[in-house]
Design an enzyme around this catalytic site. Structure first.
Site, mmCIF file in Angstrom:
data_model
loop_
_atom_site.group_PDB
_atom_site.id
_atom_site.type_symbol
_atom_site.label_atom_id
_atom_site.label_comp_id
_atom_site.label_asym_id
_atom_site.label_seq_id
_atom_site.Cartn_x
_atom_site.Cartn_y
_atom_site.Cartn_z
ATOM 1 N N HIS A 1 -10.712 75.508 74.882
ATOM 2 C CA HIS A 1 -10.240 76.813 75.339
ATOM 3 C C HIS A 1 -9.170 76.666 76.418
ATOM 4 O O HIS A 1 -8.104 77.296 76.350
ATOM 5 C CB HIS A 1 -11.442 77.597 75.861
ATOM 6 N N GLU A 2 -9.434 75.830 77.414
ATOM 7 C CA GLU A 2 -8.477 75.673 78.505
ATOM 8 C C GLU A 2 -7.180 75.032 78.037
ATOM 9 O O GLU A 2 -6.092 75.404 78.487
ATOM 10 C CB GLU A 2 -9.102 74.864 79.642
ATOM 11 N N HIS B 1 -4.950 77.633 76.641
ATOM 12 C CA HIS B 1 -4.119 78.294 77.652
ATOM 13 C C HIS B 1 -2.940 77.405 78.026
ATOM 14 O O HIS B 1 -1.809 77.884 78.155
ATOM 15 C CB HIS B 1 -4.941 78.591 78.903
#
Length: 299
Positions: A214-215, A218
């Site tokens: 997920h990170e 980003h």
């Protein structure tokens, strides 16, 4: 991107901008500490800056939006190998103090590759360093400790990924910076992960490595699937169904917007449990390619 050689290990000793940061309190399931894979104020700030640039007709922002979202993008890098520099920040020599073993780091890289390889991206661990520093161990986004940690340890250029594992305060699971932030704050660039969220860690149900997935999403330029709620623009990706708010647990069939289909709870950019997350979309791939090409490739 593309560094030479096999993975290696080095040592580092302790010295005395719009990140996405993920407060654990934002994700809750019965009896479990949760994650919120993104400090909402800062994600929203990045989103609003992009919206403002697009409203002004900014050519670079339009290019970085990606063709799948309706942007007029130039030819984009569609994949490649991204070199990873892993910085283990610990408060002692034990696993409980954040000194995660090489095997867990390797497993996290494998999780990233499983998620991103179908879209043409590979991650290659080229160096690991270990630093014992009590202040950095609990560093939070925007703090002096974060600045000191990254200034001392960050390696590579815009297309190299620096991952820091530590035990941040405020129940954070991690945070990341966006591609467009690199030019103004290159030393801040990278991803910070709660050490116990890597595969085999103790932060169940968030210990399969998808906080990392997920990170890194980003870091590659993606917003949350619920960004913008049920609005037309949403997360600037056309093929992620609109979603009014973050999903927690694994609420199959959840549908929070009147049109566009059921919520994308299985998407890596939602807040679902690790075991519930398993996909990106073609539109997200196009946006990652465009963001990487505009803000990271060769920078």
């Amino acid at each position: 991107m593309s560094g030479a050689g096999a993975p290696s290990t080095s040592s580092a000793s302790a010295a005395g901008d719009a990140p996405c940061f993920e407060p654990a309190a934002a994700r809750t399931t019965a009896g479990a500490a949760a994650r919120g894979r993104g400090g909402e104020a800062n994600v929203d700030a990045a989103y609003e800056r992009e919206a403002a640039l697009l409203a002004k007709g900014n050519a670079q922002a339009k290019s970085a939006l990606g063709t799948a979202s309706g942007g007029a993008t130039a030819a984009a890098v569609s994949g490649g190998t991204i070199d990873v520099y892993w910085h283990v920040i610990n408060n002692g020599s034990s696993l409980a103090a954040g000194n995660i073993p090489d095997s867990q780091i390797s497993n996290q890289i494998s999780v990233l590759n499983a998620a991103y390889a179908p879209w043409g991206w590979q991650f290659r661990l080229v160096a690991t360093d270990r630093t014992t520093n009590a202040g950095w161990y609990v560093a939070e986004p925007g703090t002096t400790a974060e600045t000191q940690m990254k200034n001392a340890l960050r390696r590579g250029t815009a297309d190299d990924l620096n991952i820091y594992s530590n035990n941040p305060g405020s129940d954070l699971l991690g945070w990341a910076t966006f591609p467009a932030s690199y030019a103004s704050s290159p030393k801040k660039d990278g991803v910070v992960l709660l050490f116990s969220s890597v595969p085999g860690g103790s932060a169940a149900p968030y210990n399969l490595g998808d906080t990392g997935t997920h990170e890194v999403g980003h870091w590659m330029g993606l917003y949350h699937t619920f960004q913008g709620g049920c609005s037309k623009t949403g997360d600037y990706v056309a093929d992620t169904a609109p979603e009014r708010s973050a999903a927690f647990g694994c609420p199959t069939g959840r549908d929070t917007c009147k049109s566009g289909g059921v919520d994308p709870i299985n998407n890596f950019m939602d807040y679902s449990d690790d075991a519930c997350m398993f996909e990106f979309t073609a539109g997200q791939d196009a946006r990652m390619d465009a963001q990487f090409s505009t803000y990271r490739f060769g920078k």
